[in-house]
Design a protein around this motif. Structure first.
Motif, PDB file in Angstrom:
ATOM      1  N   GLU A 173       2.996   1.253   2.820  1.00  0.00           N
ATOM      2  CA  GLU A 173       4.558   1.978   2.393  1.00  0.00           C
ATOM      3  C   GLU A 173       5.258   2.943   2.385  1.00  0.00           C
ATOM      4  N   HIS A 204      -4.224   3.984  -1.213  1.00  0.00           N
ATOM      5  CA  HIS A 204      -2.398   4.997  -2.095  1.00  0.00           C
ATOM      6  C   HIS A 204      -3.189   6.336  -2.308  1.00  0.00           C
ATOM      7  N   GLU A 231       8.104  -0.804  -2.620  1.00  0.00           N
ATOM      8  CA  GLU A 231       6.794  -0.895  -3.544  1.00  0.00           C
ATOM      9  C   GLU A 231       7.354  -0.570  -4.639  1.00  0.00           C
ATOM     10  N   GLU A 232       8.407   0.589  -5.034  1.00  0.00           N
ATOM     11  CA  GLU A 232       8.951   0.950  -6.179  1.00  0.00           C
ATOM     12  C   GLU A 232      10.184   1.090  -6.654  1.00  0.00           C
ATOM     13  N   HIS A 264       4.445   7.670   0.171  1.00  0.00           N
ATOM     14  CA  HIS A 264       3.822   7.178   0.394  1.00  0.00           C
ATOM     15  C   HIS A 264       4.486   7.475   1.593  1.00  0.00           C
ATOM     16  N   CYS A 298       5.343   9.639  -4.807  1.00  0.00           N
ATOM     17  CA  CYS A 298       4.330   8.987  -4.850  1.00  0.00           C
ATOM     18  C   CYS A 298       3.105   8.666  -3.608  1.00  0.00           C
TER      19      CYS A 298
HETATM   20 ZN   LIG Z   1       3.265   5.004  -4.984  1.00  0.00          ZN
END
Ligand SMILES: [Zn+2]
Ligand SMILES: [Zn+2]
Length: 398
Positions: free
Chosen positions: A86, A159, A134-135, A99, A97
């Protein structure tokens, strides 16, 4: 066929050799955050990196311009192991996050396999699948629908998190929008001629806050007002708000949607507005656990001496479109430490940690564990068969 043990040291060594380049790539992504489906630079940098180190790259797979697939072939027909990457960021708070770490761990695994081994010494192949959005965009659901995961026997990704945990549950999500239609009027001279759509949306938030006491403690309902009115001297004639309704099962997400709809209709009735509730047809599914895949990944974390942490229980659960992949085929989504304990994801603090030496260590460990796990699965078809049995049984975390 020999096990993967003979080639593991070479792959680990190659990840270490690529680590500086991977960290630069990670920082480059972090410095240029791109939102869902707009990850054009990330797509170019990541695919160039994979091609440079010997993987066969297909760009724009599944009809998504910023998706990709890179293949590292084995010795002939056999299973396909997918490593997902991602690379999208969050609006306003960048790579909060982490990524950038997911991306570089994923392409790092693929590039190291290609650079160390050329052709994998087992039947089958490894694919690095670049999954945009993904978000908020559910890119993996689009790739599933487009058939990009057809023929994939097992899938995995890592992740970043404030601790290393191979298994944590994730929640399903139904996304829903509520729009209220009222009537504009002068807010001072003719307020009684207006119908206040802002009051309606505020009533909805209050109704949800009251409802929270009567829902399962692990369910979540949260939203933002995306349109609250135009100017203070006009009674707002139109307002809108977006919500995520999350739960450990999809049926309970639907129960939340039923109750949400009742609350929205109540808010409309109370204020004299009309309401329109629109649920997003794309549903995020919770992760289905796979004990066999998790066990292989855990053994590889031990092999590289990057131990799992006990879950301190301080955080609730998030969601991921990887859940939808896990409901179609054996899949794992391990978390790797890239920050100290207690740093929440989607915070500015976590965004800083995603560009730290701890993030580099997590990215390197993630790349190694992903690559080694893929090799183990290709080397031992019986392990893959056990992973399929876990999947067929519905998955368990043990
Ligand atoms: Zn994430
Ligand atoms: Zn996130």
């Amino acid at each position: 066929m020999s096990g993967a043990g003979d080639v593991k040291p070479r792959v680990v060594h190659t990840v270490d050799r690529l680590a500086d380049e991977l960290e630069r790539l990670s920082h480059q992504l972090h410095d240029h955050p791109e939102l869902a489906y707009k990850e054009a630079q990330a797509h170019a940098w990541l695919t160039d990196f994979l091609a440079k180190h010997g993987a066969t790259v297909e760009r724009g797979v599944g009809g998504l311009p910023t998706a990709f697939r890179a293949t590292i072939p084995g010795t002939g027909s056999g299973p396909t192991i997918a490593i997902m990457a991602e690379y999208d960021a969050l609006p306003g708070i960048g790579h909060a996050c982490g990524h950038n770490v997911i991306a570089t761990a994923g392409v790092g695994a693929g590039a190291a396999l290609a650079a160390a081994l050329g052709t994998l010494p087992f039947a089958g192949r490894v694919q690095v699948i670049g999954t945009p959005a993904e978000e908020g965009g559910a890119g993996k659901v689009k790739l599933l629908e487009a058939g990009v995961f057809e023929g994939v026997d097992a899938a995995m990704m890592i992740h970043g998190r404030c601790g290393t945990q191979v298994w944590r549950p994730t929640l399903g999500i139904v996304k829903v929008k509520a729009e209220f239609f009222g009537q504009a009027a002068h807010a001072s001279s003719w307020p009684w001629r207006g119908v206040n759509a802002l009051n309606a949306v505020i009533s909805l938030f209050n109704a949800l806050d009251a409802m929270r006491q009567q829902i399962h403690p692990d369910a979540r309902m949260h939203g933002v007002i995306t349109k609250g009115g135009e100017q203070a001297n006009i009674i707002p004639e139109y307002t809108s708000a977006e919500f995520y309704l999350r739960a450990t099962t999809v049926p309970y997400c639907h129960e939340l949607l039923r109750r949400f709809t009742g609350a929205a209709e109540g808010a409309a009735a109370a204020t004299g507005c009309r309401v329109q509730v629109t649920a997003d047809p794309t549903i995020h599914e919770p992760m289905r656990a796979n004990a066999t895949l998790a066990g292989v990944f855990r053994a590889n974390l031990d092999y590289i001496d990057f131990p799992e942490d006990p879950d301190d229980g301080q955080a609730g659960y998030g969601s991921t479109d990887c859940g939808n992949v896990s409901q179609r085929l054996p899949t794992i989504h391990p978390y790797i430490r890239i920050s100290p304990d207690g740093v929440p994801g989607h915070s500015r603090e976590f965004a800083q940690w995603a560009r730290s030496p701890l993030a580099r260590a997590g990215m390197v460990a993630g790349a190694k564990a992903l690559a080694l796990t893929a090799l183990d699965l290709l080397a031992a078809p019986e392990t893959l068969a056990r992973a399929r049995q876990d999947f067929a049984r519905g998955g368990s975390a043990a």
